[in-house]
Structures are given as structure tokens and as C-alpha cells.
Design a protein around this motif. Sequence first.
Motif, PDB file in Angstrom:
ATOM      1  N   ALA A 133      -5.214  -3.556   7.518  1.00  0.00           N
ATOM      2  CA  ALA A 133      -3.833  -3.073   7.619  1.00  0.00           C
ATOM      3  C   ALA A 133      -3.743  -1.572   7.378  1.00  0.00           C
ATOM      4  O   ALA A 133      -2.826  -0.916   7.881  1.00  0.00           O
ATOM      5  N   HIS A 134      -4.703  -1.002   6.645  1.00  0.00           N
ATOM      6  CA  HIS A 134      -4.640   0.438   6.392  1.00  0.00           C
ATOM      7  C   HIS A 134      -4.897   1.250   7.658  1.00  0.00           C
ATOM      8  O   HIS A 134      -4.734   2.458   7.658  1.00  0.00           O
ATOM      9  N   LEU A 135      -5.268   0.559   8.758  1.00  0.00           N
ATOM     10  CA  LEU A 135      -5.410   1.218  10.056  1.00  0.00           C
ATOM     11  C   LEU A 135      -4.067   1.378  10.763  1.00  0.00           C
ATOM     12  O   LEU A 135      -4.007   1.899  11.876  1.00  0.00           O
ATOM     13  N   GLY A 136      -3.007   0.938  10.121  1.00  0.00           N
ATOM     14  CA  GLY A 136      -1.683   0.944  10.732  1.00  0.00           C
ATOM     15  C   GLY A 136      -1.333  -0.457  11.178  1.00  0.00           C
ATOM     16  O   GLY A 136      -2.121  -1.103  11.881  1.00  0.00           O
ATOM     17  N   SER A 137      -0.194  -0.956  10.749  1.00  0.00           N
ATOM     18  CA  SER A 137       0.145  -2.345  11.035  1.00  0.00           C
ATOM     19  C   SER A 137       1.651  -2.549  11.011  1.00  0.00           C
ATOM     20  O   SER A 137       2.364  -1.896  10.246  1.00  0.00           O
ATOM     21  N   VAL A 193       2.495  -0.588   7.711  1.00  0.00           N
ATOM     22  CA  VAL A 193       1.637   0.450   7.146  1.00  0.00           C
ATOM     23  C   VAL A 193       1.566   1.560   8.187  1.00  0.00           C
ATOM     24  O   VAL A 193       1.100   1.334   9.309  1.00  0.00           O
ATOM     25  N   LEU A 194       2.076   2.730   7.833  1.00  0.00           N
ATOM     26  CA  LEU A 194       2.160   3.835   8.776  1.00  0.00           C
ATOM     27  C   LEU A 194       1.040   4.835   8.521  1.00  0.00           C
ATOM     28  O   LEU A 194       0.620   5.049   7.385  1.00  0.00           O
ATOM     29  N   LEU A 195       0.586   5.477   9.586  1.00  0.00           N
ATOM     30  CA  LEU A 195      -0.474   6.471   9.480  1.00  0.00           C
ATOM     31  C   LEU A 195       0.116   7.861   9.300  1.00  0.00           C
ATOM     32  O   LEU A 195       1.177   8.182   9.855  1.00  0.00           O
ATOM     33  N   GLY A 196      -0.586   8.689   8.527  1.00  0.00           N
ATOM     34  CA  GLY A 196      -0.107  10.038   8.276  1.00  0.00           C
ATOM     35  C   GLY A 196       1.141  10.025   7.416  1.00  0.00           C
ATOM     36  O   GLY A 196       1.306   9.190   6.525  1.00  0.00           O
ATOM     37  N   SER A 197       2.051  10.939   7.735  1.00  0.00           N
ATOM     38  CA  SER A 197       3.319  10.990   7.005  1.00  0.00           C
ATOM     39  C   SER A 197       4.359  10.064   7.613  1.00  0.00           C
ATOM     40  O   SER A 197       5.428   9.854   7.050  1.00  0.00           O
ATOM     41  N   TYR A 242       1.882   3.766   3.409  1.00  0.00           N
ATOM     42  CA  TYR A 242       1.257   4.789   4.257  1.00  0.00           C
ATOM     43  C   TYR A 242      -0.244   4.878   4.015  1.00  0.00           C
ATOM     44  O   TYR A 242      -0.730   4.640   2.898  1.00  0.00           O
ATOM     45  N   THR A 243      -0.952   5.253   5.084  1.00  0.00           N
ATOM     46  CA  THR A 243      -2.336   5.698   4.975  1.00  0.00           C
ATOM     47  C   THR A 243      -2.332   7.172   5.354  1.00  0.00           C
ATOM     48  O   THR A 243      -2.254   7.507   6.543  1.00  0.00           O
ATOM     49  N   PRO A 244      -2.369   8.075   4.383  1.00  0.00           N
ATOM     50  CA  PRO A 244      -2.340   9.509   4.700  1.00  0.00           C
ATOM     51  C   PRO A 244      -3.514   9.901   5.592  1.00  0.00           C
ATOM     52  O   PRO A 244      -4.566   9.237   5.600  1.00  0.00           O
ATOM     53  N   GLN A 269      -1.383  -9.177  17.896  1.00  0.00           N
ATOM     54  CA  GLN A 269      -2.406  -8.698  16.976  1.00  0.00           C
ATOM     55  C   GLN A 269      -2.736  -7.254  17.332  1.00  0.00           C
ATOM     56  O   GLN A 269      -2.630  -6.840  18.483  1.00  0.00           O
ATOM     57  N   GLY A 270      -3.170  -6.494  16.341  1.00  0.00           N
ATOM     58  CA  GLY A 270      -3.519  -5.100  16.577  1.00  0.00           C
ATOM     59  C   GLY A 270      -4.830  -4.957  17.325  1.00  0.00           C
ATOM     60  O   GLY A 270      -5.471  -5.928  17.717  1.00  0.00           O
TER      61      GLY A 270
END
Length: 317
Positions: free
Chosen positions: A167-171, A180-184, A244-246, A310-311
Motif C-alpha cells: 500500500a505504501h506504493l500508493g493505494s 495512501v498518497l505519494l509525495g505531498s 502519505y508516502t513522501p 487491483q493496483g
Amino acid sequence: MAKVLVFGATGVAGQFLVESLLSARSSFVSIGIFTSPNTASSKAGQIQELKDLGVAVHVGDIASEDEVLKAYENYDTIVSAVGRNAIARQTDLIRLAESSPNVTRFYPSEYGTDIEYSPGSSSEKPHQQKLAVRIFIADNVRRLVSTYIVTGPYADLYLGKMEGERAHLGSFDPQQKKAVLLGSGDEPVSFTTMPDLGKLLVASLRHPQVGRNGALKVNSFTATPHQIVAEFEKQTGAKWTVSYTPLEELKRLEQQAWQEKDPMATIYTLRRIWTEGGTLYEKRDNGLIDAEDMETLEVAVSRALQAETQGFRSGEM
């Protein structure tokens, strides 16, 4: 009017290309696919449906020059939608197309991230096989016309749910109302939906003078992760939990994935590229091929909610 043969027609992207070709069949003399004996057997129902729709099915070994050349005899345009694990094998398909006098145009399997976006793109690990195909064309092709359709990531997969620790890959998880969003969350990404991928191929085929021996940079829409969540909230009528995953953390995870030979390492790199802005242009080429009427973020989210997609998985891009 073109006679079109598709490789990888039953794959993730290929099925949408063929569907759009069939929807626009009046624009083409004939439509065919080249598939392996294994696929013809394992996807017999899908293959039969294509036959019933008038698609010519050529069953053979992609590594057999004789079988490929035999199929080429009936077509002037070759469309490749082979998966990432078969990208390098396209050089043989292109070499044979170059030697086949009736074949005049080749679309390599490029759909996705622009592999020549910036000077740094040449060092990105996921780009190497596609770059090798472009180099092969530049060094060896003199007669055949090639066109690279560059779309950015598929919205349909980006808007999907990544399981567990991935999920930390964006989900985007509609059931749990979690994202879970990537970056800001404010970095825009240029997306193309998979139905639009097929429409863009058809539009390119209808405008053969556009994108000759070059890249067509096209998309459906551009949106930030925050805008995507807002649309999910609007359509589900609920507030979502967002984490978020910065970008720096994503880079660390990317490096770790490559060191550990994680099969998802390519996905880490591509998502980092997207988050850094590697899909953005001052203008897109949709207007050059009369393809401005594309799907919107609203449509893409609605479909994601219906399908609970699915992602991205390894090998799908």
C-alpha cells in the motif's frame, strides 16, 4: 485503409486495443492477431469470441521467423502490445517487418511512461528494453515507419488497491475508505484510461502522417492524488482516511526493492518518476489526431468503484 495485425492482443493493454479497432472496423480493411499456441489454448473462449467478431487469428511462435513472416503477408500495419517481459523480442518483429515489402508501419509496445522524457531517462532501469528497441529502429530501419504512443500511467490501475505492505506504493481502497498518497499529494500526474488507449491507437491510425518515426504524447486527463481522493469521497459520499508516502521515502523503498531483487522494483521506480513530474508536458498531442474527447477523472473513479480494481502488478506496464 490499414490492414492491422496485433501482437499481445489478449494482454492487459492489447485487449483494449483490439476492442477499439473492432469498434472502428469500418476504418480498416482487416484486423488480425498473432498469438501463441499456449494462449490460443488457455484463452480459447476469448480467442473464439474474436474469431466470431471477424478477427483473423494467426497461431504461431513469435520466435519463428517463418511463422511471423507468413502472418505479415496479409497486413501493412503491425501493432505490438507485448508485455514488459517480451519487449526486447520486438527487435526481431521489427527486423522482419522491415524486410516485408507490404508492411509499412510498426507501433512498438511503448504505452506508458515516456522513456526519453529527460536526459536522466536513459539511466532509468525500467526503460532499458524500450530504449534498446528505439536504438535498434534508429540504427537498422530505413523503410518502415514507426510511431511510439506515450500515454503516461494507466488510470485504471493507478486508482486500484495495493494489498498489505504494498500500500505504501500508493493505494485507493473503496471498501475501507482509505488512501495512501505519494509525495505531498499535490504533484500532478498525466493519466490515460485503458479504453482511451484503444481510442488513441485508432486515432493515430486515422492520421498516419502524425507521429511518423516519433512519439505521440497523449493522455486522458491530469490530476493530483488529492484531487483523486476528493473524487472518491464525492462519489462514495464519505470522508476517506488519507496517509502519505513522501517522495524521499519512496526513493528509499525503490532503492531497497532493486537491491533485494523485488519483482515489483520496476513499479517503485515508475511511481517515483510519476511523482517527480515525469509525465507532464506543456502540451499534449491529442489535438493533432483529433482525440480530444477523452475520459475524465470522474469516469475513471466511477469505473474503479464498480470494479474495485487491483493496483499495478509486476509485468503489467
